[in-house]
Scaffold this motif. Structure first.
Motif, short mmCIF file in Angstrom:
data_model
loop_
_atom_site.label_atom_id
_atom_site.label_comp_id
_atom_site.label_asym_id
_atom_site.label_seq_id
_atom_site.Cartn_x
_atom_site.Cartn_y
_atom_site.Cartn_z
N VAL A 1 38.00 -45.78 34.74
CA VAL A 1 36.57 -45.70 35.08
C VAL A 1 35.77 -46.64 34.17
CG1 VAL A 1 34.54 -44.19 35.16
CG2 VAL A 1 36.74 -43.39 36.06
N GLU A 2 36.09 -46.67 32.89
CA GLU A 2 35.41 -47.57 31.96
C GLU A 2 35.59 -49.02 32.41
OE1 GLU A 2 36.74 -47.00 27.92
OE2 GLU A 2 36.28 -44.85 27.99
N GLN A 3 36.81 -49.38 32.81
CA GLN A 3 37.09 -50.76 33.23
C GLN A 3 36.35 -51.09 34.53
OE1 GLN A 3 41.39 -50.35 33.23
NE2 GLN A 3 41.55 -51.68 31.43
N ILE A 4 36.25 -50.14 35.43
CA ILE A 4 35.52 -50.38 36.68
C ILE A 4 34.03 -50.55 36.39
CG2 ILE A 4 34.79 -49.30 38.86
CD1 ILE A 4 37.72 -48.21 39.03
N LEU A 5 33.49 -49.73 35.52
CA LEU A 5 32.07 -49.87 35.16
C LEU A 5 31.82 -51.21 34.46
CD1 LEU A 5 31.22 -46.21 34.12
CD2 LEU A 5 30.37 -47.45 36.13
N GLU A 6 32.77 -51.65 33.67
CA GLU A 6 32.67 -52.96 33.01
C GLU A 6 32.72 -54.08 34.06
OE1 GLU A 6 35.32 -55.64 29.95
OE2 GLU A 6 35.28 -53.47 29.62
N LEU A 7 33.62 -53.94 35.02
CA LEU A 7 33.71 -54.91 36.12
C LEU A 7 32.35 -55.03 36.82
CD1 LEU A 7 36.49 -55.00 38.84
CD2 LEU A 7 34.11 -55.12 39.47
N ILE A 8 31.77 -53.89 37.14
CA ILE A 8 30.47 -53.87 37.83
C ILE A 8 29.40 -54.51 36.95
CG2 ILE A 8 28.65 -52.37 38.75
CD1 ILE A 8 30.99 -50.37 39.43
N ALA A 9 29.40 -54.19 35.67
CA ALA A 9 28.40 -54.74 34.76
C ALA A 9 28.47 -56.27 34.71
CB ALA A 9 28.58 -54.16 33.36
N ASN A 10 29.67 -56.81 34.89
CA ASN A 10 29.87 -58.26 34.82
C ASN A 10 29.66 -58.98 36.14
OD1 ASN A 10 30.44 -58.35 32.03
ND2 ASN A 10 32.53 -57.68 32.41
N LYS A 11 29.31 -58.25 37.18
CA LYS A 11 29.04 -58.84 38.49
C LYS A 11 27.54 -58.80 38.75
CE LYS A 11 33.35 -59.39 39.95
NZ LYS A 11 33.92 -60.69 40.29
N SER A 12 27.08 -59.76 39.51
CA SER A 12 25.67 -59.75 39.92
C SER A 12 25.50 -58.84 41.13
CB SER A 12 25.21 -61.17 40.28
OG SER A 12 25.88 -61.60 41.46
N ASN A 13 24.27 -58.45 41.39
CA ASN A 13 24.01 -57.66 42.59
C ASN A 13 24.43 -58.44 43.83
OD1 ASN A 13 22.75 -55.07 43.57
ND2 ASN A 13 21.66 -56.58 44.80
N LYS A 14 24.23 -59.76 43.80
CA LYS A 14 24.63 -60.59 44.94
C LYS A 14 26.13 -60.49 45.17
CE LYS A 14 24.55 -65.23 46.82
NZ LYS A 14 24.07 -66.61 46.71
N GLU A 15 26.93 -60.61 44.10
CA GLU A 15 28.39 -60.52 44.23
C GLU A 15 28.83 -59.15 44.74
OE1 GLU A 15 30.41 -63.10 40.75
OE2 GLU A 15 28.85 -61.70 40.06
N LEU A 16 28.10 -58.13 44.34
CA LEU A 16 28.47 -56.76 44.71
C LEU A 16 28.01 -56.36 46.11
CD1 LEU A 16 27.72 -55.04 41.30
CD2 LEU A 16 29.97 -55.15 42.39
N TYR A 17 26.82 -56.82 46.51
CA TYR A 17 26.23 -56.28 47.73
C TYR A 17 25.68 -57.28 48.74
CZ TYR A 17 26.85 -51.52 46.22
OH TYR A 17 27.42 -50.33 45.86
N GLU A 18 25.69 -58.55 48.42
CA GLU A 18 25.04 -59.48 49.33
C GLU A 18 26.00 -60.42 50.05
OE1 GLU A 18 21.72 -61.32 47.33
OE2 GLU A 18 21.16 -59.40 46.42
N VAL A 19 27.29 -60.30 49.77
CA VAL A 19 28.30 -61.12 50.45
C VAL A 19 29.48 -60.26 50.86
CG1 VAL A 19 27.67 -63.28 49.28
CG2 VAL A 19 29.38 -61.78 48.25
N SER A 20 30.10 -60.62 51.98
CA SER A 20 31.31 -59.90 52.39
C SER A 20 32.41 -60.20 51.39
CB SER A 20 31.75 -60.35 53.78
OG SER A 20 30.82 -59.92 54.74
N TRP A 21 33.18 -59.20 51.07
CA TRP A 21 34.24 -59.35 50.08
C TRP A 21 35.61 -59.11 50.72
CZ3 TRP A 21 37.77 -56.21 47.33
CH2 TRP A 21 38.24 -56.75 46.14
N TYR A 22 35.69 -58.10 51.57
CA TYR A 22 36.90 -57.83 52.33
C TYR A 22 36.47 -57.45 53.74
CZ TYR A 22 40.88 -55.32 54.27
OH TYR A 22 41.90 -54.90 55.10
N GLU A 23 36.84 -58.32 54.67
CA GLU A 23 36.40 -58.15 56.06
C GLU A 23 34.89 -57.95 56.07
OE1 GLU A 23 38.99 -55.25 57.93
OE2 GLU A 23 40.69 -56.64 57.87
N LYS A 24 34.40 -56.84 56.63
CA LYS A 24 32.95 -56.65 56.69
C LYS A 24 32.37 -55.96 55.44
CE LYS A 24 33.06 -52.19 59.07
NZ LYS A 24 32.59 -51.42 60.21
N TRP A 25 33.24 -55.57 54.52
CA TRP A 25 32.81 -54.76 53.38
C TRP A 25 32.44 -55.62 52.17
CZ3 TRP A 25 31.92 -50.32 55.37
CH2 TRP A 25 32.73 -49.83 56.39
N THR A 26 31.42 -55.18 51.46
CA THR A 26 31.06 -55.83 50.20
C THR A 26 31.94 -55.27 49.08
OG1 THR A 26 29.41 -54.15 49.62
CG2 THR A 26 28.63 -56.06 50.92
#
Length: 170
Positions: A115-140
Motif C-alpha cells: 500500500v505504501e508503494q502504491i501511494l508512492e506511485l500515485i504521488a509520483n504521477k500527475s493527475n493527467k497520467e492518472l486520469y486524463e489518458v487511457s492506460w489499459y484499453e478504456k481504463w485510466t
C-alpha cells in the motif's frame, strides 16, 4: 464513497479504505487466521484470513508490476502472465499459493508495504497520467489502481466483519 475521479480522491480513498481494513485486522487473533472459513474468491470455495491478505498483496504487487513494465515500455500481460480476465478465480488461487508460507504478521507487513508503494506511485504521477489518458484499453491508470486497491479493501473488510461477527470477535 464515490469512485475517485482525480489523484487526490484516489489517495484519500486508498488511505481511508485501507485504514478501516487495518482496524479490522488489528483485532483478529493471529492463531485464527489460517482457518479456511471465509467465502472464497471463486464460487463454492472457502479461504482463510491469510488467503484474503495474500489476495490483496498479490493484486497490489500486480499493480506495481504493471506500472513498472508500462514505464519501461514493456508489454504487460493483463491481468497476469498465463491468466485471462475470466480466470480471476485461478489467479486468486495462485496468490494463495504464492504466500502460503507467510503467516498473518508477515502478510500484514507485506500488505502495508504494498500500500505504501502504491501511494508512492500515485504521488509520483500527475493527475493527467492518472486520469486524463487511457492506460489499459478504456481504463485510466487511476481507475485500474482503484479497481485493485480501495475496492478490494472494502470488500475484504466486509468479509472480515461478517466472519468476526460469526466468531463473536469484537
Amino acid at each position: 464513497m464515490a469512485v475517485p475521479t482525480n489523484k487526490e480522491e484516489l489517495q484519500k480513498a486508498i488511505a481511508e479504505h485501507f485504514s478501516k481494513l487495518n482496524n479490522e485486522l488489528s483485532t483478529i487473533p493471529s492463531d485464527m487466521t489460517s482457518f479456511q472459513e471465509l467465502e472464497g474468491h471463486s464460487k463454492g470455495t472457502i479461504m482463510s484470513i491469510n488467503n484474503l491478505l495474500a489476495y490483496l498483496v498479490g493484486w497490489g504487487e500486480l499493480v506495481l508490476k504493471w506500472n513498472k513494465k508500462k514505464d519501461n515500455k514493456e508489454v504487460v500481460d493483463f491481468p497476469e502472465t498465463g491468466y485471462k480476465w475470466n480466470e480471476l478465480g485461478k489467479l486468486a488461487q495462485k496468490f494463495y499459493a504464492d504466500y502460503k508460507d507467510d503467516d498473518f504478521n508477515i502478510l500484514t507487513k507485506k500488505l502495508n508495504k504494498t500500500v505504501e508503494q502504491i501511494l508512492e506511485l500515485i504521488a509520483n504521477k500527475s493527475n493527467k497520467e492518472l486520469y486524463e489518458v487511457s492506460w489499459y484499453e478504456k481504463w485510466t491508470l487511476g481507475r485500474m489502481i482503484q479497481f485493485n486497491t480501495a475496492s478490494p479493501y472494502t470488500n475484504a473488510r466486509v468479509r472480515i466483519r461478517k466472519w468476526k461477527k460469526g466468531k463473536n470477535i469484537k
